[in-house]
Enzyme design. Structure first.
Site, PDB file in Angstrom:
ATOM      1  N   TRP A 239       5.062 -28.233   0.514  1.00  0.00           N
ATOM      2  CA  TRP A 239       3.815 -28.777   1.073  1.00  0.00           C
ATOM      3  C   TRP A 239       3.642 -30.385   1.147  1.00  0.00           C
ATOM      4  O   TRP A 239       3.269 -30.996   1.959  1.00  0.00           O
ATOM      5  CB  TRP A 239       2.739 -28.266   0.094  1.00  0.00           C
ATOM      6  CG  TRP A 239       1.349 -28.859   0.524  1.00  0.00           C
ATOM      7  CD1 TRP A 239       0.161 -28.534   1.452  1.00  0.00           C
ATOM      8  CD2 TRP A 239       0.864 -30.028  -0.042  1.00  0.00           C
ATOM      9  NE1 TRP A 239      -0.708 -29.247   1.526  1.00  0.00           N
ATOM     10  CE2 TRP A 239      -0.499 -30.179   0.633  1.00  0.00           C
ATOM     11  CE3 TRP A 239       1.041 -30.874  -1.192  1.00  0.00           C
ATOM     12  CZ2 TRP A 239      -1.424 -31.255   0.339  1.00  0.00           C
ATOM     13  CZ3 TRP A 239       0.115 -32.168  -1.312  1.00  0.00           C
ATOM     14  CH2 TRP A 239      -1.119 -32.217  -0.691  1.00  0.00           C
ATOM     15  N   ASP A 258       1.333 -23.925   3.467  1.00  0.00           N
ATOM     16  CA  ASP A 258       0.773 -23.239   2.228  1.00  0.00           C
ATOM     17  C   ASP A 258      -0.445 -24.124   1.840  1.00  0.00           C
ATOM     18  O   ASP A 258      -0.911 -24.069   0.660  1.00  0.00           O
ATOM     19  CB  ASP A 258       2.121 -23.551   1.207  1.00  0.00           C
ATOM     20  CG  ASP A 258       3.037 -22.693   1.484  1.00  0.00           C
ATOM     21  OD1 ASP A 258       2.873 -21.644   1.906  1.00  0.00           O
ATOM     22  OD2 ASP A 258       4.107 -23.030   1.232  1.00  0.00           O
ATOM     23  N   ASP A 259      -1.275 -24.887   2.887  1.00  0.00           N
ATOM     24  CA  ASP A 259      -2.086 -26.042   2.495  1.00  0.00           C
ATOM     25  C   ASP A 259      -3.502 -24.824   2.167  1.00  0.00           C
ATOM     26  O   ASP A 259      -3.814 -24.108   3.013  1.00  0.00           O
ATOM     27  CB  ASP A 259      -2.573 -26.955   3.288  1.00  0.00           C
ATOM     28  CG  ASP A 259      -3.457 -28.023   2.967  1.00  0.00           C
ATOM     29  OD1 ASP A 259      -3.189 -28.852   2.289  1.00  0.00           O
ATOM     30  OD2 ASP A 259      -4.610 -27.793   3.569  1.00  0.00           O
ATOM     31  N   VAL A 260      -4.231 -25.107   1.077  1.00  0.00           N
ATOM     32  CA  VAL A 260      -5.392 -24.309   0.701  1.00  0.00           C
ATOM     33  C   VAL A 260      -6.530 -24.805   1.733  1.00  0.00           C
ATOM     34  O   VAL A 260      -7.207 -23.816   1.982  1.00  0.00           O
ATOM     35  CB  VAL A 260      -5.681 -24.529  -0.711  1.00  0.00           C
ATOM     36  CG1 VAL A 260      -7.113 -23.788  -1.060  1.00  0.00           C
ATOM     37  CG2 VAL A 260      -4.703 -23.900  -1.700  1.00  0.00           C
ATOM     38  N   TRP A 300      -8.420 -28.740   9.020  1.00  0.00           N
ATOM     39  CA  TRP A 300      -8.945 -29.325   7.995  1.00  0.00           C
ATOM     40  C   TRP A 300     -10.415 -29.928   8.149  1.00  0.00           C
ATOM     41  O   TRP A 300     -11.268 -29.777   7.248  1.00  0.00           O
ATOM     42  CB  TRP A 300      -8.071 -30.731   7.641  1.00  0.00           C
ATOM     43  CG  TRP A 300      -6.886 -30.110   6.591  1.00  0.00           C
ATOM     44  CD1 TRP A 300      -6.578 -29.022   6.137  1.00  0.00           C
ATOM     45  CD2 TRP A 300      -5.797 -31.089   6.571  1.00  0.00           C
ATOM     46  NE1 TRP A 300      -5.274 -29.062   5.668  1.00  0.00           N
ATOM     47  CE2 TRP A 300      -4.746 -29.945   5.881  1.00  0.00           C
ATOM     48  CE3 TRP A 300      -5.235 -32.320   6.735  1.00  0.00           C
ATOM     49  CZ2 TRP A 300      -3.590 -30.634   5.488  1.00  0.00           C
ATOM     50  CZ3 TRP A 300      -4.307 -33.142   6.436  1.00  0.00           C
ATOM     51  CH2 TRP A 300      -3.441 -32.091   5.693  1.00  0.00           C
TER      52      TRP A 300
END
Length: 304
Positions: A239, A258-260, A300
């Site tokens: 990440w 894998d970014d939340v 995002w």
């Protein structure tokens, strides 16, 4: 010509036709605890490193699609310093990127279509300094965004330097040379975990002894080589590596899968009652080849 001299102590940087200053200001203003620049009524005030000295500048866009760079004190007389300021601004806002292929792809992508309409003109706002990008990546691990900003402010205000103007301090991020001299105990009072302190000091030491540099990473043949080189460093996982590849080294194929925040945005847009699986993420991103970083950045913005 990319830029020209203004009528006073300013420079004018020509912006791409699809650049939207308001879209980029919206991203930059997403957290009021940002300490590396100040925003007020469409103006950005920050310090820029010219390689010779630090200059305090104010940026805003005019109606002629130009970025006005106004020097707070006096305009540098050396062309090398002027060019360094222009280079920083162009890199910060990724102004040399042709986004037509991205928009062409995104406008027919079910997941990206709405974000690119809502935030059209947004660029992947960068972190040109490698040490700052790596620190931000490490600081943001396993905590929410608000606390990451708090940690960064504590770190910068304790170890950085500043330029004062009108009773306000404009901060300069600590250099790797400064941090390489510290021990983890020096960072305990800013409430940073021991592990993160060790990681950041370790990164600073690698940069100080020349083992790690932006130039070396950019000279690598491809994205995967640079990613592997970063992941070998203690404290940097996939990440963080992809975050740095995306925000600092400007690889548009970098993909922090894998970014939340990415997962939450996709969950919201698709109306899911759970986060998407790895298989679903790979399927959804299968048509983003070459533009995964921009796709991630726009997603995002859906939530923050």
């Amino acid at each position: 010509m990319y830029w020209q001299h203004g009528n006073d102590d300013s420079m004018l940087i020509n912006l791409p036709i699809d650049f939207n200053m308001n879209a980029n200001l919206g991203y930059l203003g997403r957290n009021k605890n940002e300490c590396m620049f100040e925003m007020d009524n469409g103006f950005i005030t920050r310090v820029i490193d010219t390689g010779k000295t630090y200059r305090l500048v104010q940026l805003h866009a005019n109606k002629h699609n130009q970025m006005i760079v106004q020097f707070i004190d006096s305009k540098p007389t050396k062309e090398t310093e002027q060019a360094a300021v222009v280079r920083f601004v162009r890199e910060w806002f990724d102004l040399d990127r042709d986004l037509f292929p991205f928009y062409e792809m995104a406008n027919v992508d079910p997941l990206l279509k709405k974000p690119v309409q809502d935030f059209y003109g947004l660029r992947v706002v960068g972190v040109p300094d490698l040490f700052e990008a790596l620190c931000w990546g490490v600081l943001g691990q396993q905590i929410n965004l608000a606390f990451a900003y708090t940690l960064k402010r504590r770190f910068v205000e304790k170890f950085g330097t500043s330029i004062e103007h009108n009773s306000k301090k404009y901060w300069i991020f600590p250099t790797f040379k400064q941090i390489a001299k510290l021990s983890p105990e020096d960072l305990t009072d800013i409430k940073m975990t021991l592990k993160k302190s060790e990681y950041i000091i370790g990164i600073a030491k690698l940069m100080d002894n020349g083992e790690l540099s932006k130039e070396k990473l950019l000279a690598m043949d491809n994205l995967k080589d640079a990613e592997k080189s970063l992941i070998k460093i203690r404290g940097i996982g996939p990440w963080t590596a992809n975050y740095v590849l995306m925000r600092c080294l400007r690889h548009t194929s970098a993909f922090p899968i894998d970014d939340v925040g990415l997962h939450n945005s996709i969950k919201f847009l698709m109306g899911l009652d759970r986060k998407p699986s790895k298989e679903e993420l790979l399927e959804l991103s299968s048509k983003w080849s070459g533009w995964q970083a921009y796709a991630t950045f726009y997603l995002w913005r859906v939530l923050y």
